[in-house]
Design a protein around this motif. Structure first.
Motif, PDB file in Angstrom:
ATOM      1  N   LEU A  71       4.308  12.581   2.131  1.00 40.38           N
ATOM      2  CA  LEU A  71       4.539  11.153   2.321  1.00 40.38           C
ATOM      3  C   LEU A  71       3.818  10.285   1.307  1.00 40.38           C
ATOM      4  CD1 LEU A  71       4.383  10.797   6.212  1.00 40.38           C
ATOM      5  CD2 LEU A  71       6.373  11.022   4.749  1.00 40.38           C
ATOM      6  N   SER A  72       2.905  10.869   0.550  1.00 36.47           N
ATOM      7  CA  SER A  72       2.152  10.067  -0.412  1.00 36.47           C
ATOM      8  C   SER A  72       3.051   9.647  -1.561  1.00 36.47           C
ATOM      9  CB  SER A  72       0.962  10.863  -0.948  1.00 36.47           C
ATOM     10  OG  SER A  72       1.413  11.966  -1.711  1.00 36.47           O
ATOM     11  N   ASP A  73       2.734   8.510  -2.173  1.00 29.29           N
ATOM     12  CA  ASP A  73       3.508   8.002  -3.307  1.00 29.29           C
ATOM     13  C   ASP A  73       2.963   8.558  -4.607  1.00 29.29           C
ATOM     14  OD1 ASP A  73       5.290   6.489  -1.835  1.00 29.29           O
ATOM     15  OD2 ASP A  73       3.895   4.809  -1.691  1.00 29.29           O
ATOM     16  N   SER A  85       0.814  -1.210   0.000  1.00 29.07           N
ATOM     17  CA  SER A  85       0.000   0.000   0.000  1.00 29.07           C
ATOM     18  C   SER A  85       0.842   1.251   0.000  1.00 29.07           C
ATOM     19  CB  SER A  85      -0.930  -0.007   1.220  1.00 29.07           C
ATOM     20  OG  SER A  85      -0.158  -0.009   2.400  1.00 29.07           O
ATOM     21  N   LEU A  86       2.074   1.152   0.489  1.00 30.11           N
ATOM     22  CA  LEU A  86       2.926   2.330   0.542  1.00 30.11           C
ATOM     23  C   LEU A  86       3.766   2.505  -0.714  1.00 30.11           C
ATOM     24  CD1 LEU A  86       4.157   2.169   4.210  1.00 30.11           C
ATOM     25  CD2 LEU A  86       2.569   3.797   3.225  1.00 30.11           C
ATOM     26  N   GLY A  87       3.699   1.571  -1.632  1.00 33.78           N
ATOM     27  CA  GLY A  87       4.410   1.724  -2.888  1.00 33.78           C
ATOM     28  C   GLY A  87       5.915   1.792  -2.684  1.00 33.78           C
ATOM     29  N   ALA A  88       6.545   2.730  -3.401  1.00 30.73           N
ATOM     30  CA  ALA A  88       8.009   2.821  -3.391  1.00 30.73           C
ATOM     31  C   ALA A  88       8.549   3.153  -2.013  1.00 30.73           C
ATOM     32  CB  ALA A  88       8.465   3.869  -4.403  1.00 30.73           C
ATOM     33  N   LEU A  89       7.867   4.055  -1.309  1.00 32.37           N
ATOM     34  CA  LEU A  89       8.337   4.439   0.017  1.00 32.37           C
ATOM     35  C   LEU A  89       8.245   3.269   0.980  1.00 32.37           C
ATOM     36  CD1 LEU A  89       9.493   6.918   1.392  1.00 32.37           C
ATOM     37  CD2 LEU A  89       7.196   7.531   2.119  1.00 32.37           C
ATOM     38  N   GLY A  90       7.180   2.491   0.857  1.00 39.15           N
ATOM     39  CA  GLY A  90       7.030   1.320   1.715  1.00 39.15           C
ATOM     40  C   GLY A  90       8.079   0.268   1.441  1.00 39.15           C
ATOM     41  N   SER A  91       8.480   0.128   0.163  1.00 33.52           N
ATOM     42  CA  SER A  91       9.499  -0.858  -0.159  1.00 33.52           C
ATOM     43  C   SER A  91      10.842  -0.494   0.452  1.00 33.52           C
ATOM     44  CB  SER A  91       9.636  -0.982  -1.677  1.00 33.52           C
ATOM     45  OG  SER A  91      10.115   0.228  -2.237  1.00 33.52           O
ATOM     46  N   LEU A  92      11.078   0.810   0.637  1.00 31.84           N
ATOM     47  CA  LEU A  92      12.311   1.222   1.307  1.00 31.84           C
ATOM     48  C   LEU A  92      12.292   0.792   2.759  1.00 31.84           C
ATOM     49  CD1 LEU A  92      12.609   4.828  -0.139  1.00 31.84           C
ATOM     50  CD2 LEU A  92      13.982   2.851  -0.776  1.00 31.84           C
ATOM     51  N   PHE A  93      11.133   1.016   3.412  1.00 33.21           N
ATOM     52  CA  PHE A  93      11.020   0.617   4.809  1.00 33.21           C
ATOM     53  C   PHE A  93      11.132  -0.900   4.955  1.00 33.21           C
ATOM     54  CE2 PHE A  93       8.068   4.483   5.071  1.00 33.21           C
ATOM     55  CZ  PHE A  93       9.145   5.318   5.254  1.00 33.21           C
ATOM     56  N   ALA A  94      10.661  -1.622   3.944  1.00 26.88           N
ATOM     57  CA  ALA A  94      10.633  -3.077   4.039  1.00 26.88           C
ATOM     58  C   ALA A  94      12.025  -3.689   4.041  1.00 26.88           C
ATOM     59  CB  ALA A  94       9.828  -3.655   2.878  1.00 26.88           C
ATOM     60  N   ARG A  95      13.047  -2.909   3.688  1.00 25.73           N
ATOM     61  CA  ARG A  95      14.404  -3.449   3.707  1.00 25.73           C
ATOM     62  C   ARG A  95      14.872  -3.744   5.125  1.00 25.73           C
ATOM     63  NH1 ARG A  95      17.562   0.532  -0.564  1.00 25.73           N
ATOM     64  NH2 ARG A  95      16.124   0.289  -2.321  1.00 25.73           N
ATOM     65  N   LEU A  96      14.273  -3.067   6.085  1.00 27.72           N
ATOM     66  CA  LEU A  96      14.669  -3.274   7.478  1.00 27.72           C
ATOM     67  C   LEU A  96      13.789  -4.364   8.069  1.00 27.72           C
ATOM     68  CD1 LEU A  96      15.072   0.428   8.595  1.00 27.72           C
ATOM     69  CD2 LEU A  96      16.835  -1.138   7.843  1.00 27.72           C
ATOM     70  N   THR A  97      14.317  -5.527   8.251  1.00 28.60           N
ATOM     71  CA  THR A  97      13.538  -6.636   8.792  1.00 28.60           C
ATOM     72  C   THR A  97      14.300  -7.270   9.938  1.00 28.60           C
ATOM     73  OG1 THR A  97      14.533  -8.148   7.204  1.00 28.60           O
ATOM     74  CG2 THR A  97      12.452  -7.110   6.573  1.00 28.60           C
ATOM     75  N   GLY A  98      13.564  -7.950  10.781  1.00 22.59           N
ATOM     76  CA  GLY A  98      14.176  -8.661  11.885  1.00 22.59           C
ATOM     77  C   GLY A  98      14.273  -7.824  13.133  1.00 22.59           C
ATOM     78  N   SER A  99      14.653  -8.468  14.231  1.00 24.89           N
ATOM     79  CA  SER A  99      14.798  -7.799  15.519  1.00 24.89           C
ATOM     80  C   SER A  99      16.277  -7.498  15.730  1.00 24.89           C
ATOM     81  CB  SER A  99      14.274  -8.710  16.632  1.00 24.89           C
ATOM     82  OG  SER A  99      14.494  -8.112  17.893  1.00 24.89           O
TER      83      SER A  99
END
Length: 658
Positions: free
Chosen positions: A656-658, A327-341
């Motif tokens: 913040l919108s894509d 739902s966040l498009g390109a900006l969300g994909s950037l955030f998705a790079r950070l995974t794990g604890s």
């Protein structure tokens, strides 16, 4: 030499401090300079490079995010201390190594006692806990100061040797061609090239009926024949534009008046009364409050991602990873790079922050501002412990949203009506006559100062205020006539668009070529004597690098001391907005103080052509970041009702919108 050093918690609790100059501060609180740092820099997030200046002091600081500590040093701005950053890093490293168990327990107690704020620190004795830190600090500081002294001495020694040595023969100025000779050679070559081009054009029939003169002495770069008027530099310099004459005699005043279509009587006679419906957009009219005040509409961002952005601003982490990223498009994909604890590090955040910077620049945020915003976001996240995809995603989104909100939130009131009514109702001595509220509009050429000044005037008329417009643009042809047309139109528009506002607006003019500061002063005196509530001062557009014109503007400000100075800028500009605002603000501050008045800078902004940028509203972020002053209005159309006010949440939503 340092003036001040402190270690404090982000909650405002002072753990330790050392002052090298007389500074008054209460126990357990940060001193006044550091309070200014926290209030004007750290809270607003406007200094991502960790540097700040106030009252002759320069500040540097660093964070320990996991323990929420702030290390601050301050020194006299005129001193060039090269070791400050190394000193901060050394202090942070040694302090944490010595007292980390105590600090961890202290921070944990603060979090546990967050419901009873301010009571947790009373049980902790910092003087006892850090009793050995003073000697350690002195040793670290002394080491850096001695090293800096040695470096200065070593750099100063080689500079003395060349003075005793004789100058080498190659430095003899007689062997070096002078600049004038080089310029002469260049001019000769240019002249030869121009003459060759002319000959070719004549040979191809470029100039019919004329025979080009033979080429003469090439050393002079001219033809042997007599040069024409256009080829003679002296005549070319003295040649001026001749005044066009329409007859044998100068036009009379009546003939000039018949050609001026800005007056109401002539316009009504020749073209009929203006179309009132074209001047007011019924759909753009504001609303009336319960107090009877007329408010302009809010600018609202409409997009298919409204629900997503609202969810971002609320930091909602209940969505699944797939739906959140998609739902966040390109900006969300950037955030998705950070995974794990894990504990976030600089290397983890670097690709995300780079993508975030590109996203902000696409929204028309100036490159320099985008870099500083991203640096600030990264500074607040390094060392944070996060766990799970949703938590990491929310941490980055929340940090960016909070940073934008802090920057855009005004630190001064944007309610002009409140300021006007406060001045009108403030008590005065019986011998003193009340001055009207004055607003000066400044900006570069062609941004729409006069047009948007008229929109503000319409808004003031709707609130039953009498307005005088001062025509202080005495340079641009047609500037006075433009305001005259606006005043005529506004005098025919009332509260609901009816013709009942005549007498609420007038124009004060003195023609062209006059001193703008003097005209503004006369206008304010005229408004005072004739019971006007507000004076709107229109100024000539000028480029921010034109020092003589900036000095003239600063003189107007110093002589008249307006209540508000509003910078009018375009929403279309990106990096240029930073340069314009920075130089306008600095020139006004420097030149107004040197002109005998008090130092004045930009008090607010009015951004024009807002309807042309859709969601690329980064100019608002750039302008607010540079000055720290609010955007009071935005212009979004061609009618008098096309004025909007900004809400911080709406601007953050659009950015913040894509």
């Amino acid at each position: 030499m340092l003036d001040y050093c402190s270690i404090s918690h982000k909650s405002g609790i002072l753990l330790w401090s050392r002052s090298f100059a007389p500074t008054s501060h209460a126990a357990g609180s940060v001193t006044s300079p550091v309070s200014s740092l926290v209030r004007e820099a750290l809270v607003e997030g406007r200094t991502a490079d960790n540097s700040f200046e106030k009252n002759g002091l320069a500040f540097k600081w660093t964070f320990v995010n996991d323990l929420e500590l702030i290390f601050v040093v301050a020194w006299q701005r005129i001193l060039q201390l090269t070791y400050v950053e190394d000193l901060l890093n050394a202090l942070k490293t040694v302090f944490l190594k010595l007292f980390e168990p105590f600090l961890t327990a202290f921070v944990a107690s603060l979090h546990a006692a967050s419901s009873v704020s301010g009571q947790a620190s009373s049980t902790w004795n910092f003087a006892t806990a850090f009793e050995n830190w003073d000697s350690v600090f002195d040793k670290i500081l002394r080491g850096f100061e001695e090293k800096a002294t040695q470096d200065r001495r070593s750099r100063a020694k080689p500079a003395i040797r060349p003075a005793a040595e004789p100058s080498p023969p190659s430095d003899d100025s007689s062997t070096i061609p002078s600049q004038s000779n080089a310029v002469a050679v260049d001019e000769q070559q240019i002249a030869r090239n121009v003459e060759a081009l002319r000959n070719r054009l004549r040979g191809r029939g470029g100039r019919t009926g004329r025979r080009g003169p033979a080429r003469g002495d090439t050393s002079s770069g001219r033809d042997s024949g007599p040069p024409s008027d256009s080829d003679t530099p002296a005549k070319r310099k003295s040649k001026a534009k001749a005044q066009r004459k329409w007859g044998d005699e100068a036009p009379s005043e009546s003939e000039m008046a018949s050609l001026d279509f800005s007056y109401e009587t002539v316009e009504a006679h020749n073209k009929g009364a203006p179309d009132l419906a074209a001047l007011v957009d019924e759909g753009s009219l504001g609303t009336r409050t319960q107090d009877g005040l007329y408010e302009v509409k809010d600018w609202e961002f409409t997009s298919g991602t409204d629900d997503v952005i609202a969810q971002m601003l609320k930091n909602d982490t209940r969505s699944t990873p797939a739906s959140s990223s998609g739902s966040l498009g390109a900006l969300g994909s950037l955030f998705a790079r950070l995974t794990g604890s894990k504990v976030l590090t600089e290397s983890d955040l670097k690709p995300v922050l780079e993508g975030m910077k590109q996203h902000l620049m696409k929204k028309n945020v100036a490159k320099e501002i985008a870099e500083k915003v991203c640096e600030g976001v990264g500074e607040s996240l390094i060392g944070k412990k996060v766990g799970g995809f949703q938590t990491t995603n929310a941490a980055v989104r929340s940090a960016l949203s909070n940073s934008l909100t802090r920057i855009l939130t005004p630190k001064t009131s944007t309610d002009l009506l409140l300021s006007i009514r406060t001045k009108m109702s403030s008590p005065l001595p019986s011998t003193q006559q009340r001055l009207p509220y004055s607003i000066t509009f400044v900006g570069v050429n062609g941004v729409g100062k006069s047009t948007n000044l008229s929109k503000v005037c319409f808004w003031l008329i709707q609130n039953n205020l009498r307005v005088l417009i001062a025509a202080c643009d005495t340079f641009r042809s047609g500037a006075v006539e433009q305001l005259r047309v606006h005043v005529r139109n506004l005098s025919m528009l009332g509260v609901n668009g009816a013709t009942n506002s005549k007498g609420r607006v007038e124009l004060y003019e003195r023609g062209y070529g006059k001193d703008a500061a003097g005209i503004a002063k006369e206008a304010i005196a005229y408004a005072r004597d004739n019971d006007f509530d507000v004076v709107l001062i229109d100024t000539a557009g000028r480029m921010q690098d034109n020092e003589p014109l900036m000095r003239a503007l600063a003189k107007l400000v110093a002589v008249n001391n307006p209540d508000k100075i509003i910078f009018v800028g375009e929403a279309l500009v990106g990096n240029e907005a930073v340069d314009q605002l920075t130089k306008f603000d600095r020139a006004l501050r420097d030149f107004s103080a040197s002109s005998g008045g008090k130092e004045r800078g930009i008090d607010g902004m009015l951004v024009t052509k807002w309807d042309t940028v859709d969601d690329k509203v980064g100019a608002a972020l750039s302008m607010t970041y540079v000055t720290g002053q609010p955007i009071i209005f935005v212009g979004c159309g061609q009618t008098y009702t096309d004025l909007r006010q900004l809400r911080v949440a709406n601007v953050v939503q659009a950015i913040l919108s894509d």
